[in-house]
Design a protein around this motif. Structure first.
Motif, mmCIF file in Angstrom:
data_model
loop_
_atom_site.group_PDB
_atom_site.id
_atom_site.type_symbol
_atom_site.label_atom_id
_atom_site.label_comp_id
_atom_site.label_asym_id
_atom_site.label_seq_id
_atom_site.Cartn_x
_atom_site.Cartn_y
_atom_site.Cartn_z
ATOM 1 N N VAL A 72 42.510 18.084 10.996
ATOM 2 C CA VAL A 72 41.488 17.097 11.350
ATOM 3 C C VAL A 72 41.327 17.020 12.864
ATOM 4 C CG1 VAL A 72 40.898 14.655 11.290
ATOM 5 C CG2 VAL A 72 41.709 15.774 9.231
ATOM 6 N N VAL A 73 42.450 17.103 13.596
ATOM 7 C CA VAL A 73 42.363 17.040 15.057
ATOM 8 C C VAL A 73 41.606 18.258 15.587
ATOM 9 C CG1 VAL A 73 43.674 17.043 17.190
ATOM 10 C CG2 VAL A 73 44.421 15.645 15.274
ATOM 11 N N ALA A 76 37.943 17.771 14.740
ATOM 12 C CA ALA A 76 37.335 16.707 15.549
ATOM 13 C C ALA A 76 37.076 17.199 16.968
ATOM 14 C CB ALA A 76 38.231 15.474 15.561
ATOM 15 N N GLY A 77 37.983 18.026 17.492
ATOM 16 C CA GLY A 77 37.784 18.582 18.825
ATOM 17 C C GLY A 77 36.507 19.392 18.902
ATOM 18 N N VAL A 79 33.962 19.319 16.839
ATOM 19 C CA VAL A 79 32.791 18.478 16.584
ATOM 20 C C VAL A 79 32.366 17.771 17.859
ATOM 21 C CG1 VAL A 79 31.972 16.436 15.378
ATOM 22 C CG2 VAL A 79 33.238 18.175 14.136
ATOM 23 N N THR A 80 33.339 17.263 18.625
ATOM 24 C CA THR A 80 33.008 16.597 19.886
ATOM 25 C C THR A 80 32.302 17.567 20.833
ATOM 26 O OG1 THR A 80 34.961 15.251 19.568
ATOM 27 C CG2 THR A 80 33.951 15.191 21.730
ATOM 28 N N PRO A 102 28.707 13.401 14.562
ATOM 29 C CA PRO A 102 30.144 13.079 14.547
ATOM 30 C C PRO A 102 30.735 13.070 13.136
ATOM 31 C CG PRO A 102 28.837 11.247 15.408
ATOM 32 C CD PRO A 102 27.950 12.419 15.347
ATOM 33 N N LEU A 103 29.902 12.794 12.143
ATOM 34 C CA LEU A 103 30.427 12.744 10.770
ATOM 35 C C LEU A 103 30.754 14.130 10.211
ATOM 36 C CD1 LEU A 103 28.477 9.907 8.986
ATOM 37 C CD2 LEU A 103 30.852 9.979 9.630
ATOM 38 N N VAL A 105 33.047 15.754 11.157
ATOM 39 C CA VAL A 105 34.518 15.715 11.071
ATOM 40 C C VAL A 105 34.972 15.539 9.632
ATOM 41 C CG1 VAL A 105 36.585 14.505 11.806
ATOM 42 C CG2 VAL A 105 34.657 14.673 13.347
ATOM 43 N N VAL A 106 34.314 14.636 8.913
ATOM 44 C CA VAL A 106 34.751 14.347 7.551
ATOM 45 C C VAL A 106 33.888 15.079 6.528
ATOM 46 C CG1 VAL A 106 35.914 12.171 7.903
ATOM 47 C CG2 VAL A 106 33.459 12.202 7.702
ATOM 48 N N LEU A 111 37.007 20.846 6.038
ATOM 49 C CA LEU A 111 38.408 20.640 5.657
ATOM 50 C C LEU A 111 38.734 21.441 4.398
ATOM 51 C CD1 LEU A 111 40.753 19.097 6.819
ATOM 52 C CD2 LEU A 111 40.256 17.220 5.275
ATOM 53 N N THR B 74 34.891 10.111 18.484
ATOM 54 C CA THR B 74 35.052 10.744 17.182
ATOM 55 C C THR B 74 36.522 11.044 16.901
ATOM 56 O OG1 THR B 74 32.970 11.787 17.698
ATOM 57 C CG2 THR B 74 34.099 12.533 15.731
ATOM 58 N N VAL B 75 37.181 11.687 17.885
ATOM 59 C CA VAL B 75 38.579 12.066 17.699
ATOM 60 C C VAL B 75 39.449 10.824 17.540
ATOM 61 C CG1 VAL B 75 40.490 13.359 18.679
ATOM 62 C CG2 VAL B 75 38.167 14.105 19.114
ATOM 63 N N LEU B 117 34.400 6.383 8.484
ATOM 64 C CA LEU B 117 34.107 6.820 9.856
ATOM 65 C C LEU B 117 32.686 6.406 10.235
ATOM 66 C CD1 LEU B 117 35.119 8.333 12.326
ATOM 67 C CD2 LEU B 117 34.241 10.434 11.355
ATOM 68 N N LEU B 121 31.409 4.253 13.568
ATOM 69 C CA LEU B 121 30.446 4.778 14.544
ATOM 70 C C LEU B 121 29.192 3.914 14.615
ATOM 71 C CD1 LEU B 121 30.832 8.526 13.599
ATOM 72 C CD2 LEU B 121 31.478 7.528 15.769
#
Lengths: 204, 194
Positions: A72-73, A76-77, A79-80, A102-103, A105-106, A111, B74-75, B117, B121
Motif C-alpha cells: 500500500v505504501v 500510495a507513493g 499515486v501521489t 488519490p483513490l 490507492v485503494v 493491490l 494520500t499516503v 479514504l 479526502l
C-alpha cells in the motif's frame, strides 16, 4: 514468459474489470467523457506497471506479515506522483477526475495484481502484467465512455456525432447509466466467454 | 445546526456514497448476498468512517498543513486508516468480543474500502470543520448501510429469479443496483436547507 498469453489474459480472458470484477468504483464513476476515461486509464496503467515492478523487486526481502502494508505504501507513493504530475500538466483532467485520482490507492486492481502476480513473478513479467492489465482496464473504460457519451449526449470527445434529430438518452450520463452499461458489458463478456468451450473461465 | 442537518441528509439520501458518488462499490457488491452479513458490513463501515473522519481531520489540520506536507495527504491518510482498522480490531477483540465476532471478518476488508479514504479526502476538499467532518463520516456510513441492506434484501429474492444466462450472477446485480440508483435520484430534489 509468454507475451501473447499475458496480453490475451490482460485484455480478454482475465480482464481486470469484466472478468476479475475489480476496480468498479472508478470504472463507473469517471466514464462520462472520453478525456476522463483516457486520463484515468493511462494513470492506472502507469501506476500499476510501476508498482508491479517495485513490488516484484522487493518481493524477497519483504516479511510476509507486513507485505500488504508495504504494498500500500509503494502504491500510495506512485499515486501521489501521478496526482502531482496531472495537477501540474493536465489541470483540466485532474479537476474533473477529482477525488478519484488519490483513490487509485485503494483501487483493487492494483493491490490485487500486486498480491496475485507481482509478489510471485520476476520483474520483467510483472512489468508486462502491469502494462497488459492496465491496457485491459483502459479499454473497458474507453468502451464505457464511448457508449455513455455517444448515446447519452450524442457527442464523442465533445464533438457532435449523432444527427441533430437524435434524442439523447440523458440517463446514461448519470450514475444510473454507469451501473446499467457496466452490467450489460459484463453480461456480454460472460456470453462471449461461455460460447467456445475451450475458453474455460479461470478460477479467481 | 442547519449545516449539520443538511450535510447529514445529503450524505444519507441525496449524495448517497454508493448510488451517487460510486464510493465503496466493491464491498457493496461483494458482501450483499445476505441481509445479516450486509448489516455487519454496513455497521463496521459506519464505525470506521466516523473514526477515520475524526483522525484524518486532526492529522491534516495539526500535522500536514502546519508542516506544509499537504501533498502527502494520500499516503498519510491510507496509513492512518490502515492503522486505525488494526487498532479497532485489537480493541474490539480485547474488550467487546461479541461485537468482534460479529464484525470480525469485515474489519480488515475496510482498509481497502474506497468510501473510507474517499470520505477523508472529501472532508478536506469540502473544507469541513471537525464536527462537520465527523457528521459527514458517520452519515455517509449510514447511507452505505441503508444502501447495502436494501440491496441485500433485493438480492435475496433475486436468487429465485430467472434472468437470461449471460446476465446471471453479477450483471443482473449491477442492473438491479442501477435501478436502485434511479430511485435514489428522486431524492435529488430534497435539498431542504439548500
Amino acid at each position: 514468459m509468454n507475451i501473447g498469453k499475458q496480453l490475451k489474459e490482460g485484455v480478454i480472458s482475465n480482464n481486470p474489470v469484466l472478468v476479475q470484477l475489480l476496480g468498479m468504483c472508478s470504472t463507473m464513476a469517471i466514464t462520462t467523457s472520453i478525456a476522463n476515461g483516457l486520463g484515468m486509464g493511462v494513470s492506472v496503467l502507469l501506476i500499476l506497471t510501476a508498482s508491479n515492478v517495485v513490488i516484484s523487486a522487493i518481493r524477497k526481502i519483504v516479511p510476509n506479515k507486513i507485505r500488504i502494508a508495504m504494498y500500500v505504501v509503494v502504491i500510495a507513493g506512485f499515486v501521489t506522483c501521478v496526482d502531482l504530475l496531472l495537477q501540474a500538466f493536465l489541470p483540466a483532467i485532474a479537476a474533473s477526475l477529482g477525488v478519484f485520482i488519490p483513490l487509485i490507492v485503494v483501487n483493487c486492481i492494483i493491490l490485487g495484481r500486486a498480491e496475485a502476480f507481482a509478489s510471485k513473478e520476476g520483474i520483467a513479467a510483472s512489468a508486462l502484467d502491469g502494462v497488459f492489465q492496465g491496457l485491459g482496464y483502459t479499454l473497458v473504460l474507453l468502451a464505457m465512455c464511448i457508449i455513455r457519451e455517444l448515446l447519452g449526449a450524442g457527442t464523442l470527445a465533445g464533438i457532435q456525432i449523432m444527427p441533430a434529430s437524435y434524442q439523447a438518452i440523458g440517463v446514461l450520463t448519470l450514475p444510473v447509466g454507469g451501473f446499467l452499461v457496466l452490467g450489460t458489458l459484463i453480461a456480454a463478456m460472460q456470453w462471449a466467454l461461455s460460447r467456445p468451450k475451450k475458453a474455460a473461465k479461470e478460477e479467481k | 445546526m442547519k449545516e449539520i442537518f443538511s450535510i447529514a441528509l445529503g450524505a444519507i439520501l441525496v449524495n448517497n456514497f454508493i448510488f451517487a458518488q460510486f464510493l465503496g462499490i466493491c464491498p457493496f457488491m461483494g458482501v450483499s448476498k445476505k441481509i445479516d452479513t450486509a448489516i455487519g458490513m454496513g455497521v463496521a463501515v459506519t464505525f470506521v468512517m466516523g473514526l477515520a473522519s475524526a483522525f484524518t481531520w486532526l492529522a491534516n489540520e495539526y500535522l500536514l498543513v502546519p508542516l506544509n506536507l499537504a501533498y502527502m495527504q494520500t499516503v498519510a491518510f491510507i496509513l492512518i486508516i490502515a492503522a486505525l482498522v488494526q487498532f479497532v480490531e485489537m480493541f474490539l477483540q480485547k474488550s467487546l468480543p461479541a461485537l468482534y465476532t460479529a464484525l470480525g471478518i469485515y474489519l480488515p476488508l475496510i482498509t481497502t474500502n474506497c468510501a473510507v479514504l474517499g470520505v477523508a479526502l472529501l472532508n478536506v476538499q469540502n473544507g469541513y470543520n471537525f464536527i462537520e467532518s465527523v457528521v459527514y463520516g458517520i452519515t455517509g456510513g449510514l447511507g452505505f448501510l441503508l444502501a447495502i441492506v436494501l440491496f441485500a434484501s433485493i438480492r435475496e429474492r433475486l436468487v429465485f429469479a430467472d434472468p437470461p444466462k449471460a446476465f446471471e450472477g453479477f450483471p443482473i446485480a449491477l442492473v438491479t443496483a442501477g435501478l436502485m440508483a434511479l430511485a435514489f435520484m428522486g431524492f435529488s430534489g430534497a435539498n431542504v436547507f439548500g
